[in-house]
Design an enzyme around this catalytic site. Structure first.
Site, PDB file in Angstrom:
ATOM      1  N   ASP A  67      21.357  69.330  44.431  1.00  0.00           N
ATOM      2  CA  ASP A  67      20.360  69.956  45.038  1.00  0.00           C
ATOM      3  C   ASP A  67      20.388  71.173  45.040  1.00  0.00           C
ATOM      4  O   ASP A  67      21.428  72.143  44.397  1.00  0.00           O
ATOM      5  CB  ASP A  67      20.612  69.318  46.534  1.00  0.00           C
ATOM      6  CG  ASP A  67      21.801  69.506  47.427  1.00  0.00           C
ATOM      7  OD1 ASP A  67      22.818  70.462  46.853  1.00  0.00           O
ATOM      8  OD2 ASP A  67      22.541  69.022  48.404  1.00  0.00           O
ATOM      9  N   ASN A 135      25.397  65.270  60.415  1.00  0.00           N
ATOM     10  CA  ASN A 135      24.685  64.189  60.509  1.00  0.00           C
ATOM     11  C   ASN A 135      24.816  63.398  59.199  1.00  0.00           C
ATOM     12  O   ASN A 135      23.918  61.750  59.584  1.00  0.00           O
ATOM     13  CB  ASN A 135      23.069  64.590  60.394  1.00  0.00           C
ATOM     14  CG  ASN A 135      22.785  65.124  59.897  1.00  0.00           C
ATOM     15  OD1 ASN A 135      23.482  65.657  58.352  1.00  0.00           O
ATOM     16  ND2 ASN A 135      21.420  65.590  59.921  1.00  0.00           N
TER      17      ASN A 135
HETATM   18  C1  F6R Z   1      25.599  70.552  49.193  1.00  0.00           C
HETATM   19  C2  F6R Z   1      25.181  69.240  49.905  1.00  0.00           C
HETATM   20  C3  F6R Z   1      25.326  69.506  51.093  1.00  0.00           C
HETATM   21  C4  F6R Z   1      26.404  69.678  51.880  1.00  0.00           C
HETATM   22  C5  F6R Z   1      27.306  69.356  53.372  1.00  0.00           C
HETATM   23  C6  F6R Z   1      28.462  69.425  54.023  1.00  0.00           C
HETATM   24  O1  F6R Z   1      25.017  70.155  47.712  1.00  0.00           O
HETATM   25  O2  F6R Z   1      24.837  68.734  49.042  1.00  0.00           O
HETATM   26  O3  F6R Z   1      25.155  68.010  51.584  1.00  0.00           O
HETATM   27  O4  F6R Z   1      27.708  69.050  51.470  1.00  0.00           O
HETATM   28  O5  F6R Z   1      25.950  69.948  54.005  1.00  0.00           O
HETATM   29  O6  F6R Z   1      28.230  70.937  53.505  1.00  0.00           O
HETATM   30  P1  F6R Z   1      29.483  71.998  54.094  1.00  0.00           P
HETATM   31  O7  F6R Z   1      30.839  70.912  52.911  1.00  0.00           O
HETATM   32  O8  F6R Z   1      29.953  73.531  54.162  1.00  0.00           O
HETATM   33  O9  F6R Z   1      30.640  71.630  55.381  1.00  0.00           O
END
Ligand code: F6R
Length: 240
Positions: A67, A135
């Protein structure tokens, strides 16, 4: 779904990096799917270590990221391209032309999504790393009424904006839109490794692995994937 529980975030990185190492060793021209956020950072650090030790060579690897924020150029410190360059690409030898992220500043977001999805499908991701949102989101696939198939533009939820505010000066600076691979795109990866650590991810990990398969927890679709390895610390696994 294989669930591997380890003690620390460091160990999560060691284990997940071993899966990437095995993938690249058995298929030097592997197509790797990458994620941003805090969760995969230790994995990238261990991949860099294996590269520096001469164990891994990424010169024939291709990568696709999940993303990118809409509106941030790759030179913006909070863009996902910048994150990937900083945390991985500038430390290993994936050729620049083999690196792919959605273009968050494309004039026509829908055309960009179509083109990105076609490129991901043509390449075929061998191993995709995922983090998970509080979430249950994967990529930027937020809780909703459906699992979306291809790469698409999304409106970020308030929860996600708040969670990501820590990287920006204020919540007003967090982009409101992103381009993301769909749940369907992610499901087409041949193998998936999902990494998470900390008590605050325990509910999402439970919903992903044991809850009903529902778009209200987008990660729950992974229960239908034939090759998922979940690498979590004890806190994130505490509700399993
Ligand atoms: C980012 C992505 C998001 C993160 C998720 C967890 O490329 O795909 O889905 O993996 O928001 O973020 P963290 O690891 O910062 O808790």
């Amino acid at each position: 779904m294989v669930i591997k529980v380890v003690n620390t975030g460091e160990e999560i990185g060691e284990v997940a990096a071993l899966l990437f190492a095995a993938q690249v060793l058995k298929k030097p021209d592997a197509v790797l799917g990458f994620a941003t956020g805090s969760s995969p950072i230790t994995t990238y650090q261990h991949m860099i270590k294996l590269y520096n030790q001469g164990v891994l060579d990424f010169s024939r690897v291709t990568s696709f990221n999940l993303d990118e924020y809409v509106g941030l150029p790759g030179t913006h410190e909070q863009s996902y391209r910048y994150f990937m360059t900083d945390n991985l690409f500038s430390h290993i030898n994936i050729p620049a032309e083999n690196i792919h992220l959605p273009n968050g500043i494309a004039a026509d977001a829908d055309a960009e999504c179509k083109q990105y999805e076609a490129a991901v499908r043509a390449a075929g991701v061998d191993l995709q790393i995922l983090g998970i949102g509080h979430n249950g989101h994967i990529g930027f696939n937020e809780p909703g009424d459906a699992f979306v198939d291809g790469t698409h533009k999304v409106t970020l939820t308030e929860t996600t904006i708040q969670a990501n505010t820590r990287f920006f000066a204020s919540s007003a600076d967090v982009p409101r839109y992103a381009l993301t691979m769909g749940a369907g795109t992610i499901m087409r990866a041949k193998s998936v490794v999902l990494v998470a650590n900390g008590e605050d991810k325990a509910q999402a990990i439970w919903a992903m692995a044991k809850g009903p398969i529902s778009p209200s927890c987008q990660a729950s679709i992974l229960q239908l994937h034939p090759d998922v390895t979940v690498v979590v610390d004890k806190s994130a696994a505490s509700k399993l």
